[in-house]
Design a protein around this motif. Structure first.
Motif, PDB file in Angstrom:
ATOM      1  N   ALA A   1      17.141  34.528  63.023  1.00  0.00           N
ATOM      2  CA  ALA A   1      16.209  35.606  62.844  1.00  0.00           C
ATOM      3  C   ALA A   1      15.764  35.627  61.251  1.00  0.00           C
ATOM      4  N   ILE A   2      16.896  35.663  60.639  1.00  0.00           N
ATOM      5  CA  ILE A   2      16.607  35.586  59.091  1.00  0.00           C
ATOM      6  C   ILE A   2      15.667  34.676  58.456  1.00  0.00           C
ATOM      7  N   ALA A   3      15.918  33.157  59.133  1.00  0.00           N
ATOM      8  CA  ALA A   3      14.991  32.077  58.500  1.00  0.00           C
ATOM      9  C   ALA A   3      13.804  32.356  59.281  1.00  0.00           C
ATOM     10  N   ARG A   4      13.553  32.685  60.367  1.00  0.00           N
ATOM     11  CA  ARG A   4      12.155  32.931  61.088  1.00  0.00           C
ATOM     12  C   ARG A   4      11.449  34.132  60.143  1.00  0.00           C
ATOM     13  N   ASP A   5      12.064  35.161  60.043  1.00  0.00           N
ATOM     14  CA  ASP A   5      11.444  36.177  58.942  1.00  0.00           C
ATOM     15  C   ASP A   5      10.839  35.824  58.023  1.00  0.00           C
ATOM     16  N   ALA A   6      11.808  34.879  57.054  1.00  0.00           N
ATOM     17  CA  ALA A   6      11.370  34.399  55.826  1.00  0.00           C
ATOM     18  C   ALA A   6      10.283  33.592  55.774  1.00  0.00           C
ATOM     19  N   ILE A   7      10.150  32.678  56.931  1.00  0.00           N
ATOM     20  CA  ILE A   7       8.919  31.946  57.336  1.00  0.00           C
ATOM     21  C   ILE A   7       7.574  32.587  57.533  1.00  0.00           C
ATOM     22  N   ASP A   8       7.900  33.460  58.334  1.00  0.00           N
ATOM     23  CA  ASP A   8       6.694  34.300  58.987  1.00  0.00           C
ATOM     24  C   ASP A   8       6.216  35.478  58.036  1.00  0.00           C
ATOM     25  N   ARG A   9       7.245  36.137  57.290  1.00  0.00           N
ATOM     26  CA  ARG A   9       6.779  37.342  56.622  1.00  0.00           C
ATOM     27  C   ARG A   9       6.588  37.013  55.140  1.00  0.00           C
ATOM     28  N   GLU A  10       7.613  36.219  54.564  1.00  0.00           N
ATOM     29  CA  GLU A  10       7.533  36.071  53.251  1.00  0.00           C
ATOM     30  C   GLU A  10       6.974  34.788  52.798  1.00  0.00           C
ATOM     31  N   GLN A  11       6.365  33.824  53.730  1.00  0.00           N
ATOM     32  CA  GLN A  11       5.490  32.882  53.605  1.00  0.00           C
ATOM     33  C   GLN A  11       6.578  31.586  52.824  1.00  0.00           C
ATOM     34  N   ILE A  12       7.713  31.610  53.276  1.00  0.00           N
ATOM     35  CA  ILE A  12       8.798  30.644  52.855  1.00  0.00           C
ATOM     36  C   ILE A  12       8.388  29.279  53.597  1.00  0.00           C
ATOM     37  N   SER A  13       8.386  28.315  52.935  1.00  0.00           N
ATOM     38  CA  SER A  13       7.972  26.943  53.526  1.00  0.00           C
ATOM     39  C   SER A  13       9.340  26.166  54.017  1.00  0.00           C
ATOM     40  N   ARG A  14      10.511  26.560  53.579  1.00  0.00           N
ATOM     41  CA  ARG A  14      11.874  25.888  53.784  1.00  0.00           C
ATOM     42  C   ARG A  14      12.905  26.867  53.796  1.00  0.00           C
ATOM     43  N   VAL A  15      13.600  26.901  54.722  1.00  0.00           N
ATOM     44  CA  VAL A  15      14.905  27.525  54.824  1.00  0.00           C
ATOM     45  C   VAL A  15      16.174  26.452  55.163  1.00  0.00           C
ATOM     46  N   SER A  16      17.037  26.534  54.313  1.00  0.00           N
ATOM     47  CA  SER A  16      18.182  25.634  54.569  1.00  0.00           C
ATOM     48  C   SER A  16      19.270  26.370  54.687  1.00  0.00           C
ATOM     49  N   PHE A  17      20.514  25.902  55.568  1.00  0.00           N
ATOM     50  CA  PHE A  17      21.809  26.552  55.466  1.00  0.00           C
ATOM     51  C   PHE A  17      22.785  25.366  55.235  1.00  0.00           C
ATOM     52  N   VAL A  18      23.452  25.776  54.269  1.00  0.00           N
ATOM     53  CA  VAL A  18      24.558  24.508  53.616  1.00  0.00           C
ATOM     54  C   VAL A  18      25.872  25.212  54.044  1.00  0.00           C
ATOM     55  N   VAL A  19      26.436  24.420  54.911  1.00  0.00           N
ATOM     56  CA  VAL A  19      27.943  24.567  54.999  1.00  0.00           C
ATOM     57  C   VAL A  19      29.193  23.693  54.840  1.00  0.00           C
ATOM     58  N   PRO A  20      30.224  23.943  54.914  1.00  0.00           N
ATOM     59  CA  PRO A  20      31.141  22.737  54.735  1.00  0.00           C
ATOM     60  C   PRO A  20      31.278  21.781  55.965  1.00  0.00           C
ATOM     61  N   ALA A  21      31.066  20.558  55.623  1.00  0.00           N
ATOM     62  CA  ALA A  21      31.042  19.544  56.736  1.00  0.00           C
ATOM     63  C   ALA A  21      32.482  19.657  57.601  1.00  0.00           C
ATOM     64  N   SER A  22      33.304  19.898  56.900  1.00  0.00           N
ATOM     65  CA  SER A  22      34.705  19.815  57.807  1.00  0.00           C
ATOM     66  C   SER A  22      35.030  21.215  58.597  1.00  0.00           C
ATOM     67  N   ASP A  23      34.272  22.319  58.291  1.00  0.00           N
ATOM     68  CA  ASP A  23      34.328  23.436  58.909  1.00  0.00           C
ATOM     69  C   ASP A  23      33.776  23.535  60.294  1.00  0.00           C
ATOM     70  N   THR A  24      34.330  23.351  61.416  1.00  0.00           N
ATOM     71  CA  THR A  24      33.850  23.283  62.488  1.00  0.00           C
ATOM     72  C   THR A  24      33.110  23.981  63.242  1.00  0.00           C
ATOM     73  N   PHE A  25      33.632  25.625  62.765  1.00  0.00           N
ATOM     74  CA  PHE A  25      32.957  26.944  63.097  1.00  0.00           C
ATOM     75  C   PHE A  25      31.651  26.959  62.378  1.00  0.00           C
ATOM     76  N   ALA A  26      31.656  26.575  61.179  1.00  0.00           N
ATOM     77  CA  ALA A  26      30.501  26.736  60.412  1.00  0.00           C
ATOM     78  C   ALA A  26      29.379  25.767  60.782  1.00  0.00           C
ATOM     79  N   VAL A  27      29.755  24.237  61.189  1.00  0.00           N
ATOM     80  CA  VAL A  27      28.682  23.448  61.680  1.00  0.00           C
ATOM     81  C   VAL A  27      28.239  24.184  62.915  1.00  0.00           C
ATOM     82  N   GLN A  28      29.241  24.445  64.028  1.00  0.00           N
ATOM     83  CA  GLN A  28      28.385  24.919  65.207  1.00  0.00           C
ATOM     84  C   GLN A  28      27.671  26.093  64.997  1.00  0.00           C
ATOM     85  N   VAL A  29      27.805  26.974  63.996  1.00  0.00           N
ATOM     86  CA  VAL A  29      26.802  27.816  63.919  1.00  0.00           C
ATOM     87  C   VAL A  29      25.564  27.480  63.547  1.00  0.00           C
ATOM     88  N   ALA A  30      25.663  26.462  62.594  1.00  0.00           N
ATOM     89  CA  ALA A  30      24.664  25.802  62.012  1.00  0.00           C
ATOM     90  C   ALA A  30      23.741  25.340  63.130  1.00  0.00           C
TER      91      ALA A  30
END
Length: 274
Positions: free
Chosen positions: A49-78
């Motif tokens: 929802a945060i990413a969609r809001d940034a693109i739709d309302r703030e005219q952001i062109s790109r949203v990236s989410f950077v997580v530790p590659a070894s963190d299984t939980f974080a990767v699943q969220v991403a």
């Protein structure tokens, strides 16, 4: 890099985490963990929802989410945000005061919505394993000699052909590579060999397909036009000559295919029968 700000992640009224926010340039938003207390689906939905809001309302062109590659939980969220994984940035983030690899997920304006099947499969395609696919052709003369190419980038000689591009049919790739490398258009025939190649000299594992490239007269080589960069020359070689010039793996499988091309497709592993 030091974050520009921090953003609260909510599930309704409940606070379930926080994100560090970096704006490296106009139109680009980079998110990373500051803290997380929610479940995978809660966090993923909130970040989506945060990413969609940034693109739709703030005219952001790109949203990236950077997580530790070894963190299984974080990767699943991403993954469940629906963002596409763009790659692994090696030793690029700090985890427990040590440099670690980061998995980079991102969405851009115009990406398909993750709520529909196409959007979800875009994400899945980005995280699933991909193998290199290589298509070569076995071209012989009437005496059973094999056409080999001397390359400008390694010592062992190669069969005509090369890497299959994304979205390209394998047989068409062999034909295209032959045109590019030695300047001749040939009909690529039936599949002779499927060979799994193990990791080698920095390459990951791959699949290689060998097609029947046809039989030609001795003067055929005189009509070739090697590109002079990737391919320096092409010659007819007997099986013994070929096995002295090609890699050990290639030598093994050529011994299985030449001089009699198999009636059925051979399934090999590292140039040997399984």
């Amino acid at each position: 890099m030091t974050p520009d700000s921090q953003m609260t992640v909510r599930d309704g009224e409940a606070i379930i985490g926080a994100l560090d926010v970096l704006r490296p340039q106009p139109g680009v938003l980079v998110l990373s963990w500051a803290s997380a207390t929610g479940a995978i689906n809660q966090l993923a939905g909130a970040i989506r929802a945060i990413a969609r809001d940034a693109i739709d309302r703030e005219q952001i062109s790109r949203v990236s989410f950077v997580v530790p590659a070894s963190d299984t939980f974080a990767v699943q969220v991403a993954m469940r945000t629906g963002m596409r994984r763009e790659g692994i940035a090696r030793m690029s983030i700090v985890v427990n005061e040590q440099l670690a690899d980061a998995a980079v997920f991102a969405t851009i304006a115009g990406d398909p919505a993750t709520e529909n099947y196409g959007g979800f499969t875009h994400m899945l395609d980005s995280v699933m394993a991909k193998k290199r696919l290589i298509s070569h052709a076995i071209m012989t003369d009437h005496a059973g000699r094999i056409l080999l190419c001397r390359t400008g980038f390694k010592s062992d000689w190669e069969l005509p052909g090369g890497i299959v591009e994304p979205g390209e049919p394998p047989a068409a790739a062999a034909r295209r590579e032959i045109i590019e490398e030695i300047g001749v258009d040939v009909q690529v025939g039936r599949l002779l060999v499927v060979d799994w190649l193990p990791p080698y000299l920095g390459w990951g594992d791959a699949l290689e397909l060998l097609y029947d490239g046809g039989e030609y007269d001795e003067e055929f080589v005189d009509r070739l036009s090697p590109d002079g960069r990737e391919i320096l020359e092409a010659q007819w070689c007997t099986l013994a000559q070929a096995q002295d010039r090609v890699s050990e793996l290639n030598a093994r499988r050529l011994g299985l295919v030449i001089p009699v091309k198999p009636v059925d497709t051979l399934h090999l592993e590292s140039g040997s029968l399984t």
